[in-house]
Motif scaffolding. Structure first.
Motif, PDB file in Angstrom:
ATOM      1  N   HIS A 106     -42.883  31.636  86.528  1.00  0.00           N
ATOM      2  CA  HIS A 106     -43.765  30.777  85.744  1.00  0.00           C
ATOM      3  C   HIS A 106     -44.788  31.566  84.922  1.00  0.00           C
ATOM      4  N   LYS A 162     -48.100  24.217  87.109  1.00  0.00           N
ATOM      5  CA  LYS A 162     -47.310  22.982  87.110  1.00  0.00           C
ATOM      6  C   LYS A 162     -45.829  23.266  87.334  1.00  0.00           C
ATOM      7  N   TYR A 163     -45.383  24.449  86.945  1.00  0.00           N
ATOM      8  CA  TYR A 163     -43.970  24.780  87.124  1.00  0.00           C
ATOM      9  C   TYR A 163     -43.624  25.006  88.591  1.00  0.00           C
ATOM     10  N   ASN A 166     -43.421  21.438  90.161  1.00  0.00           N
ATOM     11  CA  ASN A 166     -42.170  20.709  89.896  1.00  0.00           C
ATOM     12  C   ASN A 166     -40.926  21.552  90.181  1.00  0.00           C
ATOM     13  N   TYR A 168     -39.734  24.379  89.175  1.00  0.00           N
ATOM     14  CA  TYR A 168     -39.051  24.955  88.013  1.00  0.00           C
ATOM     15  C   TYR A 168     -38.080  23.985  87.351  1.00  0.00           C
ATOM     16  N   ALA A 169     -38.236  22.710  87.616  1.00  0.00           N
ATOM     17  CA  ALA A 169     -37.291  21.728  87.088  1.00  0.00           C
ATOM     18  C   ALA A 169     -37.281  21.681  85.571  1.00  0.00           C
ATOM     19  N   THR A 170     -38.386  22.021  84.925  1.00  0.00           N
ATOM     20  CA  THR A 170     -38.479  21.931  83.467  1.00  0.00           C
ATOM     21  C   THR A 170     -38.318  23.285  82.784  1.00  0.00           C
ATOM     22  N   LEU A 171     -38.032  24.334  83.537  1.00  0.00           N
ATOM     23  CA  LEU A 171     -37.790  25.647  82.954  1.00  0.00           C
ATOM     24  C   LEU A 171     -36.292  25.860  82.778  1.00  0.00           C
TER      25      LEU A 171
END
Length: 245
Positions: A106, A162-163, A166, A168-171
């Protein structure tokens, strides 16, 4: 983008009080690896992962942007440490059978890091990225810890936190045969040991820097009547994603 170094200033605490990872995690990652000649542990910190990889790989390259962290890192004859950002390394193309990054993705320019992974990985090499979320203390203490995490020091977390929240769902993760898995690291700690772990949090360090007081000290006084003088089992929820280049 200038790499962020949030850990040089307390590398001694980090080396003493950050957790290591369960054998089950390494076994799972290893199931994606064919040859075990060379591994790269990126953002190695104090070398916890590098030390584990050194037991099963012929050679481990370990990099970090913190010279202070590397000075305190685990020393083994088949680990070579050097200063390097994640996104641009000195390694030759098609060098590694496995690339790992633990609790650090992140902080990266993720797309640039993945481009570098594709360059330095051998065809079919494995890439494993993992982290761990908020420690679990038990039903009696979890609400108190969550309030400390979100409200007392919440404003002092970098936006990248925030990563972790979550998982790493949005990375992006543009690799084949991608899989996710979860693990738990269980430790039995005294209250003092737990409080020193909290002092490794980047938000706590930022709070201390801005306010010139340690928020963990008073938080420990709040926990002590419930925690008591003995040890308590704590759980760290670990999330992992792995794929092949």
């Amino acid at each position: 983008m200038q790499p962020l170094d949030r850990f040089s200033g307390h590398a001694d605490l980090y080396a003493q009080y950050r957790i290591d990872y369960p054998a089950e995690l390494y076994d799972f990652v290893g199931s994606f690896v064919g040859n075990r000649q060379t591994a790269w542990d990126c953002a190695t910190g104090n070398g916890q992962v590098a030390g584990a990889l050194a037991a099963v790989f012929e050679q481990v390259e370990a990099t970090d942007i913190s010279e202070t962290q590397l000075i305190l890192a685990v020393q083994k004859p088949n680990i070579h440490y050097q200063l390097s950002p994640a996104e641009q390394t000195p390694f030759a193309s098609q060098t590694f059978d496995l690339i790992t990054v633990a609790q650090a993705l992140h902080w990266f320019d993720v797309s640039a890091f993945h481009q570098e992974v594709r360059r330095v990985a051998k065809p079919g090499a494995a890439i494993a990225e993992w982290g761990y979320g908020l420690v679990q203390l038990g039903l009696d203490l979890d609400p108190i810890l969550l309030d400390f995490y979100r409200n007392r020091i919440g404003p002092y977390w970098d936006p990248q936190r925030k990563y972790i929240d979550n998982e790493y769902a949005t990375l992006p993760f543009p690799f084949v045969n991608a899989q996710r898995a979860t693990f738990t690291a269980q430790r039995t700690w005294t209250l003092d040991r737990f409080l020193n772990y909290l002092r490794t949090w980047s938000a706590v360090r930022q709070y201390i820097h801005e306010n010139e007081e340690d928020p963990v000290k008073w938080f420990g006084e709040e926990l002590k009547p419930i925690w008591g003088d003995g040890e308590r089992t704590v759980h760290f929820p670990i999330f992992l994603r792995v794929g092949q280049v």
